[in-house]
Design a protein around this motif. Structure first.
Motif, short mmCIF file in Angstrom:
data_model
loop_
_atom_site.label_atom_id
_atom_site.label_comp_id
_atom_site.label_asym_id
_atom_site.label_seq_id
_atom_site.Cartn_x
_atom_site.Cartn_y
_atom_site.Cartn_z
N TYR B 29 1.13 -1.22 0.08
CA TYR B 29 -0.12 0.09 0.12
C TYR B 29 0.84 1.07 -0.08
N LEU B 32 4.12 1.16 1.94
CA LEU B 32 4.07 0.25 3.06
C LEU B 32 4.01 -1.10 2.30
N VAL B 34 3.20 -4.57 2.82
CA VAL B 34 2.26 -5.51 3.63
C VAL B 34 2.59 -6.97 3.58
N PRO B 53 -0.18 -10.96 15.14
CA PRO B 53 -0.37 -9.70 15.50
C PRO B 53 -1.25 -8.90 14.55
N SER B 54 -2.18 -7.95 15.17
CA SER B 54 -2.77 -7.07 14.41
C SER B 54 -1.97 -6.39 13.38
N GLY B 55 -2.44 -6.27 12.05
CA GLY B 55 -1.35 -5.53 11.19
C GLY B 55 -0.59 -6.11 10.36
N SER B 56 -0.86 -7.43 10.69
CA SER B 56 0.62 -8.44 10.16
C SER B 56 0.21 -8.95 8.87
N GLY B 57 -0.74 -8.61 8.42
CA GLY B 57 -1.05 -8.98 6.93
C GLY B 57 -2.10 -10.25 6.70
N LYS B 58 -2.60 -10.60 7.75
CA LYS B 58 -3.42 -11.81 7.69
C LYS B 58 -4.78 -11.62 6.73
N THR B 59 -5.32 -10.39 7.11
CA THR B 59 -6.61 -10.33 6.45
C THR B 59 -6.11 -10.08 4.83
N THR B 60 -5.14 -9.52 4.48
CA THR B 60 -4.56 -9.18 3.15
C THR B 60 -4.37 -10.31 2.46
N1 LIG Z 1 -6.42 -0.40 2.10
C1 LIG Z 1 -5.61 -0.17 2.71
N2 LIG Z 1 -4.62 0.91 2.59
C2 LIG Z 1 -3.48 1.06 3.23
N3 LIG Z 1 -3.08 0.31 4.18
C3 LIG Z 1 -3.73 -0.72 4.39
C4 LIG Z 1 -5.03 -1.14 3.64
N4 LIG Z 1 -5.49 -2.21 4.19
C5 LIG Z 1 -4.63 -2.62 4.99
N5 LIG Z 1 -3.71 -1.97 5.43
C6 LIG Z 1 -2.41 -1.96 6.09
O1 LIG Z 1 -1.79 -3.24 5.61
C7 LIG Z 1 -1.34 -3.86 7.00
C8 LIG Z 1 -1.89 -5.19 7.04
O2 LIG Z 1 -3.20 -5.13 7.14
P1 LIG Z 1 -4.18 -6.50 7.48
O3 LIG Z 1 -3.83 -7.56 6.34
O4 LIG Z 1 -5.66 -5.95 7.68
O5 LIG Z 1 -3.70 -6.86 8.85
P2 LIG Z 1 -4.23 -7.84 9.93
O6 LIG Z 1 -5.66 -8.72 9.24
O7 LIG Z 1 -3.40 -9.07 10.17
O8 LIG Z 1 -4.74 -7.27 11.31
C9 LIG Z 1 -1.76 -3.00 8.11
O9 LIG Z 1 -0.43 -2.30 8.45
C10 LIG Z 1 -2.71 -1.93 7.47
O10 LIG Z 1 -2.42 -0.86 8.30
#
Ligand SMILES: Nc1ncnc2c1ncn2[C@@H]1O[C@H](COP(=O)(O)OP(=O)(O)O)[C@@H](O)[C@H]1O
Ligand SMILES: [Mg+2]
Lengths: 242, 277
Positions: B29, B32, B34, B53-60
């Motif tokens: 992003y 950054l 991810v 941990p939160s923000g580690s990229g799991k959802t992504t």
């Molecule tokens: N649409 C977006 N724009 C910018 N940064 C994003 C976006 N979506 C996620 N991020 C960043 O990507 C990183 C990973 O996010 P995410 O996959 O949601 O983490 P998790 O699910 O592990 O908590 C985080 O630092 C988040 O802030």
């Protein structure tokens, strides 16, 4: 304002109309003004229909169309919002004939006002679509709907509810701006009033009736939009607890 | 996304080709990064839990596999086909891939289904209609077939008596079960679950996990779930991946990863989670 209050106001304005009409000094003007009011109502209804169609097309084209369409939509919206409705009507009525296009006055009125209000409506459509949570698009994609399928089946039905109140305002704006069509030789309510005023000089009586008539029409619009909003909201969130 | 080369996933020794392969996948992003050069194979029928941990990229990771995010490098393969890419023109067998067209995406995406943290049910449709919409619109099922399929799945998730309820009339746990049935109605081969119990009141978590357990036992679905329920991950998953700052810091069978983590970060994360209860 709820449906009930609006209904009461509609009834009151009709009663006011009847009371006014019962005085001899007013009565003579009523038939002529009613004729004018009928013209105003026709322009309003047709103009509103055109405005909605244009707004949906332009709003969606601006958001999702391929670039030529998007560009066209932006031009339409900016031109019709950025110039006055009066100038637009004059253009359609006095300028187009120079290019060999002759339109009936009524057509000019409906097209002019419809396109004008449609340009504002396009932004209403766009705003309402954007207000639908992003998760609805994502769920649609996850279920493999195309963007157009998602828009039609999932997004628009939800956006519709949010669109109704601003559309109510736009319809009333359109009603009020019909008064300018008297300048292109149409015998609408405002035109009839002025005409009678010039020949009889009964200004108080005539313009009191005109005021009540415009109010009655706009109250009917408000009432219809309230009913529509209530139905749409019920369909959207049946039994929502919060 | 550039043209890429990536080998068609081959059957490993004696095994089968992976159902999902992330081949050197990168996601950014802006500045950054991810996900960094992610390499991950998931076998057909495998149950993988993703923790971290939160923000580690799991959802992504899940969103990329659902094609909700474009990727910036690498190739994602699903069921032996490139998903983010397709074979370039005249490149049969050369391994050269070009970014996928919408049509190609739609074709491969049908193999994947996803359940979201916040359900994302369609609020203007009943539970049954939620489950019928895509089968009718996308798969071209008749309304009758779609109704039967939807009703059957809703019974499977324990909502056979709530077919005509709207999302607003259901509890969070019930809504999430509708969302699971809705995804299953498309008959995906891979199901993604992104913290599907995180938005629920504690007493409603169990009913959703029970449904997921049942899915795992009765269907040969490949399941990838991001979860904070360590107990559930331990009991349910065949494999656990611990994500840290966009990389897989550690991966292994639940007994090993939870019982005897090798990575210092894993240890810290697990003790922090355990402390929190
Ligand atoms: N649409 C977006 N724009 C910018 N940064 C994003 C976006 N979506 C996620 N991020 C960043 O990507 C990183 C990973 O996010 P995410 O996959 O949601 O983490 P998790 O699910 O592990 O908590 C985080 O630092 C988040 O802030
Ligand atoms: Mg997340």
């Amino acid at each position: 304002m709820g449906v009930r209050q609006t209904t009461i106001l509609v009834i009151l304005s009709f009663v006011a109309g009847l009371v006014v009409a019962s005085f001899a000094g007013f009565r003579e003007f009523i038939p002529g003004l009613l004729e004018g009011a009928w013209v105003t109502v026709r322009i309003t209804v047709q103009g509103c229909l055109l405005a909605v169609v244009m707004a949906v097309i332009a709003g969606i084209a601006k958001m999702y169309g391929p670039w030529p369409l998007r560009w066209l939509a932006v031009c339409y919206i900016e031109v019709f919002r950025g110039t006055s409705a009066l100038v637009q009507l004059f253009w359609l009525f006095f300028v187009l004939p120079h290019f060999g296009v002759f339109l009936e006055p009524m057509t000019v009125a409906v097209v002019g006002l419809g396109l004008n209000v449609g340009a504002y409506g396009a932004e209403v459509v766009r705003g309402a679509i954007q207000a639908v949570p992003r998760g609805q698009w994502e769920a649609s994609t996850a279920l493999n709907l195309t963007r157009m399928q998602a828009l039609r089946r999932i997004i628009l039905p939800q956006a519709l509810v949010a669109m109704i109140p601003p559309w109510g305002n736009l319809f009333i704006e359109l009603l009020k701006s019909t008064a300018i069509v008297s300048l292109i030789t149409i015998g609408d309510l405002a035109f009839r009033a002025q005409q009678m005023n010039q020949t009889t000089l009964k200004t108080v009586q005539i313009f009191s009736i005109v005021l009540v008539m415009y109010l009655a029409i706009s109250m009917v619009i408000t009432l219809l939009m309230r009913l529509l909003e209530r139905r749409a909201a019920a369909g959207l969130s049946r039994g929502r607890v919060s | 996304m550039e043209a890429s080369t990536s080998e068609r996933p081959a059957a490993a020794e004696g095994g089968v080709a992976p159902m999902v392969r992330f081949d050197r996948v990168t996601k950014r992003y802006g500045a950054l990064t991810v996900l960094d050069d992610l390499q991950l194979d998931i076998a057909a029928g495998e149950k993988v839990a993703i923790i971290g941990p939160s923000g580690s990229g799991k959802t992504t990771v899940l969103r990329m596999l659902m094609t909700l995010e474009r990727i910036d490098g690498g190739v994602i393969w699903v069921d032996g086909e490139p998903m983010t890419h397709m074979p370039g023109p005249g490149a049969a067998g050369s391994g050269s891939l070009v970014p996928a067209s919408q049509r190609h995406l739609r074709q491969v995406r049908g193999k994947v289904g996803m359940v979201f943290q916040h359900f994302n049910l369609f609020p203007h449709m009943s539970a049954l209609k939620n489950c019928m919409e895509a089968p009718v619109t996308v798969l071209g099922l008749s309304r009758k077939e779609a109704r039967e399929r939807g009703a059957e799945l809703l019974s499977m998730v324990g909502l056979g008596d709530k077919l005509d309820h709207f999302p607003g009339q259901l509890s969070g746990g019930q809504q999430q079960r509708v969302a699971i049935a809705r995804a299953l109605a498309m008959r995906p081969k891979v199901m993604l679950f992104d913290e599907v119990t995180s938005a629920l009141d504690p007493e409603l978590v169990g009913e959703v996990l029970t449904v997921i357990r049942k899915l795992g036992a009765e269907h040969d679905l490949t399941m990838i779930m991001v979860t904070h329920q360590m107990g559930f991950a331990k009991e349910f998953a065949d494999r656990v991946c611990f994500f840290y700052q966009g990389r897989i810091a550690e991966t292994g069978a639940p007994a090993e990863l939870f019982g005897n983590p090798e990575n210092e970060r894993t240890r810290q994360f697990l003790s922090a989670v355990l402390e929190a209860g």
